[in-house]
Design a protein around this motif. Sequence first.
Motif, PDB file in Angstrom:
ATOM      1  N   ASP B   6       0.741  -1.232  -0.030  1.00 60.13           N
ATOM      2  CA  ASP B   6      -0.032   0.014   0.115  1.00 60.13           C
ATOM      3  C   ASP B   6       0.930   1.139  -0.042  1.00 60.13           C
ATOM      4  N   THR B   8       1.174   5.328   0.575  1.00 63.37           N
ATOM      5  CA  THR B   8       0.690   6.461   1.198  1.00 63.37           C
ATOM      6  C   THR B   8       0.641   7.732   0.084  1.00 63.37           C
ATOM      7  N   ASP B   9      -0.034   8.785   0.279  1.00 58.79           N
ATOM      8  CA  ASP B   9      -0.121  10.073  -0.574  1.00 58.79           C
ATOM      9  C   ASP B   9       1.192  10.419  -0.573  1.00 58.79           C
ATOM     10  N   LEU B  12       3.826   8.457  -2.602  1.00 61.98           N
ATOM     11  CA  LEU B  12       3.593   8.794  -3.989  1.00 61.98           C
ATOM     12  C   LEU B  12       4.046  10.131  -4.253  1.00 61.98           C
ATOM     13  N   PHE B  27      -4.791   7.073  -8.943  1.00 60.11           N
ATOM     14  CA  PHE B  27      -3.936   6.185  -8.718  1.00 60.11           C
ATOM     15  C   PHE B  27      -4.675   4.896  -8.009  1.00 60.11           C
ATOM     16  N   LYS B  28      -4.512   3.864  -9.081  1.00 64.06           N
ATOM     17  CA  LYS B  28      -5.426   2.508  -8.555  1.00 64.06           C
ATOM     18  C   LYS B  28      -4.747   1.191  -8.726  1.00 64.06           C
ATOM     19  N   ARG B  95       8.648   3.040  -0.681  1.00 67.45           N
ATOM     20  CA  ARG B  95       8.607   1.914   0.680  1.00 67.45           C
ATOM     21  C   ARG B  95       9.570   1.080   1.097  1.00 67.45           C
TER      22      ARG B  95
END
Lengths: 320, 320
Positions: B6, B8-9, B12, B27-28, B95
């Motif tokens: 995952d 995060t904002d 990204l 963003f998907k 990440r």
Amino acid sequence: MAVYTDITDDELAAFLSDYDLGQAVAFKGIAEGVENSNFLLETESGRFILTVYERRAKPEDLPYFLDLLTWLADRGYPSAKPIADRAGATLKTIRGKPAALVEFLPGLSARRPTVAHCREAGEGLAWLHLAGEGYPARRANDLGQPHWAPLFAKHRKAADGLKPGLSATIDKDLAELALSWPRGLPTGVIHADYFPDNVFFKPDGKFAAAIDFYFACDDAFAYDIAVTLNAWCFEADGSFNITAARALVAGYERRRPLSPTERDAIPILARGAAMRFFLTRLADWGATPAGALVKPKDPLEYERKLAVHREGLSLFGTGA
Amino acid sequence: MAVYTDITDDELAAFLSDYDLGQAVAFKGIAEGVENSNFLLETESGRFILTVYERRAKPEDLPYFLDLLTWLADRGYPSAKPIADRAGATLKTIRGKPAALVEFLPGLSARRPTVAHCREAGEGLAWLHLAGEGYPARRANDLGQPHWAPLFAKHRKAADGLKPGLSATIDKDLAELALSWPRGLPTGVIHADYFPDNVFFKPDGKFAAAIDFYFACDDAFAYDIAVTLNAWCFEADGSFNITAARALVAGYERRRPLSPTERDAIPILARGAAMRFFLTRLADWGATPAGALVKPKDPLEYERKLAVHREGLSLFGTGA
């Protein structure tokens, strides 16, 4: 994250032949939504989301949801407008399942909402409440307060399995909620699942759109705020962020000021909203087989929120 | 279908700040690929796929793959071109994991390939083999024939668990493959995982693009054809569709005619290719915990293909 239904080329081509959208040029399952399968579909004329309805959404409710999305879009609210086929139908069938095509909405959901996101989300929610005014169809909230005790009766054992003694605490909560549940608040169309996943923002952080209206129903506007406070304003450590909550309500009131009665009701509504999500997560927890591809959400996250609300929120205190 | 990481904002936004692509507007997570997490990312300047490398791809191999994609794109081959950041880097970190941004390629994969799709896919494969000529980096096929017996030694029990007596049959296959494995065939860069999921078509059915080069390596071109025949030309009932197979080879030969030695080698290469996918599925089958979110692929599908090839293919018979 979920794609339960695989669509073949022929099925997709047959589906699209009812529309004037040209042929498919890209088609990807997207990891979004737990209840339904969603696909990003690009045709020669634009981009769309194809939703195949899988589980919780009852087929008889689908016209309510799709007509609501059309209603909102026609009033300028940024939700995904359903695309009608040549015969004017928005509710279709693919692979024997109900399905709908809606426009693709750009926007990013906030994985870790800030106070500024909460303010914008609040404004987007009030805008929705106003845009829904006059929508003629009706749908009762089948996960509203009267339904909680019967739902819990089926899952008492699962509660005690999660945390010994929990069922007695929940019984007490349910009794208190039944006694003190507010009546007579302003009602209308609510989203009822306005979580960060379902709200998009523009690159500048402004509210862009809301999606996933498959729990929408008639209920108190302030209850929708309460659901939203629970979804947006808890920190990862389980604490309630009062600054975020006040920003969310302030954003809401930019568009729709709350009455004193609504403000006073928010603490008990937030406790009830935590109960509603605790109960459905508890039910899903028990119902999910061990080898399932979708991991059920932790009911204890909402049990902890419930515990916070049991102490009572003071959102609008004067600091005295 | 997989999204393991995952983002995060903030992560990204930090990632994108190294590029000149503007801010994220959508963003998907996409349900594509089993090994890595893939996201459809739209920024103010275009659409991209963000891949976060999770498992099988070894970090030290990633430059080989990304430089190959750049090489192919520079030669006009329709694979996704990696996007370099301001410093010229295509391999990045998000990440704490390796990650890369590549251009978004439109196109539909064929969920049920027709004979016409097989012809086009064959042509796309030959094009790839030609476009890879001269690529200077080298990567041995770490899932090639010399690796099968050692791999199987670790999973004999799992084979017998799937089907009693299977390990003895596989031992015999492995011995025969070792004895008769062709040497000296024309080699170069092969895709090595050219499955229908990894090939896109245009709306008119023409080959559009190939994706997912994370098994690419140096090996015989005809072995890549053999992998592809296994992936595209078996019917759901387990039978081999000789018409589809001949179309695939004919499509291939539009761009790169096969030598008689390569043609003769295809039956044994196809048997070996079935062994390779049987073995890695067997290994994954044993390694996947019961509650995993990703369902392992059935090793017995490839055991059945292996059984078909044990009888010998006659792809190019004269019908006499």
